[in-house]
Enzyme design. Structure first.
Site, PDB file in Angstrom:
ATOM      1  N   LYS A  49       0.822  -1.224   0.000  1.00 31.53           N
ATOM      2  CA  LYS A  49       0.000   0.000   0.000  1.00 31.53           C
ATOM      3  C   LYS A  49       0.853   1.270   0.000  1.00 31.53           C
ATOM      4  CE  LYS A  49      -2.332  -1.102   3.743  1.00 31.53           C
ATOM      5  NZ  LYS A  49      -1.977  -2.519   3.939  1.00 31.53           N
ATOM      6  N   THR A  50       1.822   1.325   0.904  1.00 25.47           N
ATOM      7  CA  THR A  50       2.615   2.544   1.036  1.00 25.47           C
ATOM      8  C   THR A  50       3.388   2.834  -0.244  1.00 25.47           C
ATOM      9  OG1 THR A  50       2.813   2.295   3.430  1.00 25.47           O
ATOM     10  CG2 THR A  50       4.477   3.647   2.336  1.00 25.47           C
ATOM     11  N   GLU A  71      -3.692   5.978   1.401  1.00 21.16           N
ATOM     12  CA  GLU A  71      -3.459   4.599   1.788  1.00 21.16           C
ATOM     13  C   GLU A  71      -4.651   4.150   2.625  1.00 21.16           C
ATOM     14  OE1 GLU A  71      -0.127   2.101   4.333  1.00 21.16           O
ATOM     15  OE2 GLU A  71       0.491   3.829   3.142  1.00 21.16           O
TER      16      GLU A  71
END
Length: 468
Positions: free
Chosen positions: A122-123, A166
């Site tokens: 995600k990051t 995110e």
């Protein structure tokens, strides 16, 4: 006040303001004109100083007196315990308590949100979108779970109409968002304190997808079993466009080639009948797939594919995602946030592809007792991809110990997989241990989601002292 500042957040107080997710929201609110205050266990951290530079008041430690009587709300994350003194004080004063996910959802209101979800990546994917959209002059707002290039660079209030966020599935708070584009990178059993089964994970992601605005788009990994299962389940959702990406011929955005080039990769995709080739400045297939997910999401918002592909080359990484910390005595030290077996395997394979004949030494710190209980065996098996590993005690984060759950679970599995592993209970001794093991040309990875990241500079210093 700048447009888009919710009235209830004019004077917010954040409990745990230094956290990755919390600090980003606090920064955006400060940039929008809010009088931001908060507390954190470490009031002297680089993140705290970055927030102060934006006008925020940051207290060290937690105490009822830190909460101002005129605060308009108190923002908390799922990690804040019910007995926190500031939370108790908020109840006495009748100040509304807002979860950070609700605060983030409010900040996205009126914009075109891209929400990035998935058990891993995600990051990185959120960062790739933030950097590439910024490079195109679109000035997006964004909230990321990690810093791009400096403390406090995890968030930005932009003048554009895109908000990249995110979306954390760990506690189901990503159900609060109504994105125009949702990305699901993968779906695996994780976050064991909140999900009892993979079926619960799937149901949670289905709820997330149902919140995509009518006419919006779901970008989903074609070749990842869990993500593909979710795509099958939501295929009939009215008004939802589904775009798949991957190396499979059936993928809508097809990755035709990934060429490793040291610590970078060159990626070629087939999109809309046109071949595009671009550079990803982090190594490995996992990160190449993240970049293609970002490409597909941007295209879904109407951004020309060739422009976005070129802009993705501007991404140079995010802290703790295979971040080169430095080199000493001919040894490179790299920091990895990987803490789930799939992430560990992906990062070790990526580094193996870039390392050539060099040895890979890992300092691994398990994250959470619950995760180690459920996945410790797989963590140990992943460490067999390294030439040698030092395994620390479990980093508890928000959890209390579980009976019988220690790093020995990982060590036993690693030894069974013929891995060269050593237990080290004294974190302060690790730098000297690694300096004694490492040879010129080796690569050292500090790996885990806890404070193992602090060891990178210490290892470099120990290596330098050894060479002098």
């Amino acid at each position: 006040m700048k447009p888009g500042l919710p009235t209830a957040m004019e004077r917010p107080h954040f409990i745990g303001i230094g956290g990755a997710g919390m600090s980003g929201i606090a920064k955006i609110l400060a940039q929008r004109g809010a009088q931001v205050a908060g507390s954190d266990a470490r009031g002297d951290s680089e993140t705290a100083e970055a927030l102060r530079a934006h006008g925020a008041t940051v207290h060290g430690g937690h105490a009822a007196g830190h909460l101002a009587d005129d605060s308009t709300c108190v923002v908390v994350s799922s990690a804040i315990r019910a007995d926190n003194p500031e939370l108790a004080r908020a109840a006495e004063l009748g100040i509304p308590v807002v979860h950070r996910s609700d605060a983030l959802a409010a900040l996205m209101d009126g914009l075109r949100p891209i929400a990035v979800a998935g058990t891993h990546g995600k990051t990185t994917t959120t960062s790739m979108l933030a950097v590439s959209l910024s490079a195109l002059g679109l000035d997006p707002s964004y909230a990321i779970g990690g810093d791009l290039d400096a403390p406090g660079s995890n968030a930005h209030h932009g003048a554009g109409d895109i908000f990249v966020a995110e979306a954390d599935e760990s506690d189901r708070t990503f159900h609060k968002y109504t994105p125009q584009v949702a990305i699901i990178l993968n779906a695996e059993l994780d976050h064991h304190a909140n999900y009892a089964s993979l079926e619960e994970i799937y149901e949670s992601f289905e709820t997330f997808v149902a919140k995509v605005v009518p006419g919006g788009t779901l970008v989903v990994a074609h070749g990842q079993e869990g993500a593909a299962e979710i795509a099958r389940r939501v295929a009939g959702n009215e008004g939802l466009n589904v775009v798949t990406y991957g190396e499979e011929p059936e993928a809508d955005v097809r990755i035709t080639k990934i060429t490793p080039r040291g610590l970078t990769s060159e990626v070629t995709v087939l999109l809309g009948g046109r071949m595009l080739t671009f550079t990803v400045s982090v190594p490995g297939r996992h990160y190449a797939h993240n970049a293609v997910a970002a490409l597909a999401a941007g295209v879904a918002l109407g951004i020309p594919a060739h422009n976005l592909a070129s802009a993705l080359g501007k991404y140079t990484g995010v802290k703790r995602r295979l971040q080169l910390k430095g080199e000493a005595a001919g040894v490179q030290v790299i920091d990895s946030y990987a803490h789930h077996p799939t992430e560990m395997t992906a990062d070790l394979e990526a580094i193996r592809g870039a390392a050539g004949d060099s040895r890979i030494l890992v300092v691994f710190q398990p994250h959470l007792f619950s995760r180690t209980q459920e996945l410790g065996k797989e963590m140990g098996q992943a460490l067999a991809l390294a030439d040698a590993s030092v395994v620390l005690d479990i980093y508890p984060a928000r959890e209390d110990p579980l009976p019988g759950v220690t790093s020995e679970i990982i060590l036993a599995a690693a030894r069974a997989a013929n891995a060269d592993v050593t237990a080290e209970h004294d974190k302060g001794a690790v730098a000297d241990v690694i300096a004694g093991m490492a040879k010129p040309g080796d690569l050292v990875l500090t790996m885990g989601a806890g404070d193992v990241t602090d060891l990178g500079p210490q290892i470099l210093a120990a290596l330098s002292n050894r060479s002098n």
